[in-house]
Design a protein around this motif. Structure first.
Motif, PDB file in Angstrom:
ATOM      1  N   GLU A   6      12.492 -32.081 -18.874  1.00 10.56           N
ATOM      2  CA  GLU A   6      13.412 -31.361 -19.765  1.00 10.56           C
ATOM      3  C   GLU A   6      13.208 -29.852 -19.663  1.00 10.56           C
ATOM      4  OE1 GLU A   6      11.898 -34.969 -22.282  1.00 10.56           O
ATOM      5  OE2 GLU A   6      11.084 -33.477 -20.890  1.00 10.56           O
ATOM      6  N   SER A   7      14.273 -29.130 -19.955  1.00  9.27           N
ATOM      7  CA  SER A   7      14.206 -27.675 -20.044  1.00  9.27           C
ATOM      8  C   SER A   7      15.319 -27.203 -20.967  1.00  9.27           C
ATOM      9  CB  SER A   7      14.361 -27.036 -18.666  1.00  9.27           C
ATOM     10  OG  SER A   7      15.627 -27.348 -18.117  1.00  9.27           O
ATOM     11  N   GLY A   8      15.266 -25.934 -21.327  1.00  9.84           N
ATOM     12  CA  GLY A   8      16.331 -25.345 -22.117  1.00  9.84           C
ATOM     13  C   GLY A   8      16.010 -25.114 -23.578  1.00  9.84           C
ATOM     14  N   GLY A   9      14.843 -25.551 -24.016  1.00 11.74           N
ATOM     15  CA  GLY A   9      14.472 -25.321 -25.400  1.00 11.74           C
ATOM     16  C   GLY A   9      14.156 -23.860 -25.658  1.00 11.74           C
ATOM     17  N   GLY A  10      13.976 -23.531 -26.926  1.00 12.04           N
ATOM     18  CA  GLY A  10      13.645 -22.158 -27.281  1.00 12.04           C
ATOM     19  C   GLY A  10      13.839 -21.907 -28.760  1.00 12.04           C
ATOM     20  N   LEU A  11      13.823 -20.620 -29.095  1.00 11.97           N
ATOM     21  CA  LEU A  11      14.005 -20.181 -30.478  1.00 11.97           C
ATOM     22  C   LEU A  11      15.413 -19.627 -30.637  1.00 11.97           C
ATOM     23  CD1 LEU A  11      12.911 -19.407 -33.305  1.00 11.97           C
ATOM     24  CD2 LEU A  11      12.116 -17.256 -32.280  1.00 11.97           C
ATOM     25  N   CYS A  22      17.956 -32.298 -18.582  1.00 11.82           N
ATOM     26  CA  CYS A  22      16.934 -33.250 -18.157  1.00 11.82           C
ATOM     27  C   CYS A  22      17.222 -33.610 -16.711  1.00 11.82           C
ATOM     28  CB  CYS A  22      16.959 -34.488 -19.037  1.00 11.82           C
ATOM     29  SG  CYS A  22      15.848 -35.821 -18.511  1.00 11.82           S
ATOM     30  N   VAL A  23      16.322 -33.216 -15.824  1.00 17.19           N
ATOM     31  CA  VAL A  23      16.458 -33.571 -14.412  1.00 17.19           C
ATOM     32  C   VAL A  23      15.782 -34.911 -14.188  1.00 17.19           C
ATOM     33  CG1 VAL A  23      15.903 -32.922 -12.057  1.00 17.19           C
ATOM     34  CG2 VAL A  23      16.559 -31.164 -13.711  1.00 17.19           C
ATOM     35  N   TYR A  94      12.322 -32.104 -28.359  1.00 18.23           N
ATOM     36  CA  TYR A  94      13.387 -32.968 -27.875  1.00 18.23           C
ATOM     37  C   TYR A  94      12.946 -33.636 -26.579  1.00 18.23           C
ATOM     38  CZ  TYR A  94      16.658 -31.267 -31.342  1.00 18.23           C
ATOM     39  OH  TYR A  94      17.298 -30.995 -32.539  1.00 18.23           O
ATOM     40  N   TYR A  95      13.157 -34.950 -26.525  1.00 17.32           N
ATOM     41  CA  TYR A  95      12.735 -35.753 -25.391  1.00 17.32           C
ATOM     42  C   TYR A  95      13.922 -36.428 -24.725  1.00 17.32           C
ATOM     43  CZ  TYR A  95       8.093 -35.377 -27.509  1.00 17.32           C
ATOM     44  OH  TYR A  95       6.916 -34.910 -28.039  1.00 17.32           O
TER      45      TYR A  95
END
Length: 128
Positions: A6-11, A22-23, A94-95
């Protein structure tokens, strides 16, 4: 077996947007039902959204319906979660999850126990 990242999380501020990706890698990556779950601090894991292998069926939890959208691009081996109108209560890890035992099914799955492969998670924090 598949691997998920996963990627793209943040504040982000309340009312803002984020897009999680999610790749999916592995031989059967484009044929699997996929889901997104989240776990807030001190809370149990919660279902967010699910999609079948060919994007013909999706399902979103009541808490995110109308704000979040799950999608997938099998050509890019990616499952995404577009999150709009974010609220502080959306703060969680987030998963991404995959169910490897159901290739090419038109079903989607909403229980954590339905999935057998999980990513490492990405943190989403929404400030008020």
């Amino acid at each position: 077996q598949v691997q998920l990242g996963e990627s793209g999380g943040g504040l982000v501020q309340s009312g803002g947007s984020l897009r999680l990706s999610c790749v999916v890698s592995g031989r059967t990556r484009s044929s699997l039902p996929m889901g997104w779950f989240r776990q807030g601090p001190g809370e149990e894991r919660e279902f967010v959204a699910a999609i079948n292998w060919r994007s013909s069926s999706t399902y979103h939890s009541d808490s995110v319906k109308g704000r979040f959208t799950i999608s997938r691009d099998n050509a890019k081996n990616t499952v995404s979660l577009q999150m709009n109108s974010l609220k502080p209560e959306d703060t969680a890890v987030y998963y991404c999850a995959a169910r490897t035992g159901s290739l090419y099914t038109d079903r989607y799955y909403t229980r954590g126990n339905d999935y057998d492969n999980w990513g490492q998670g990405t943190q989403v924090t929404v400030s008020s």
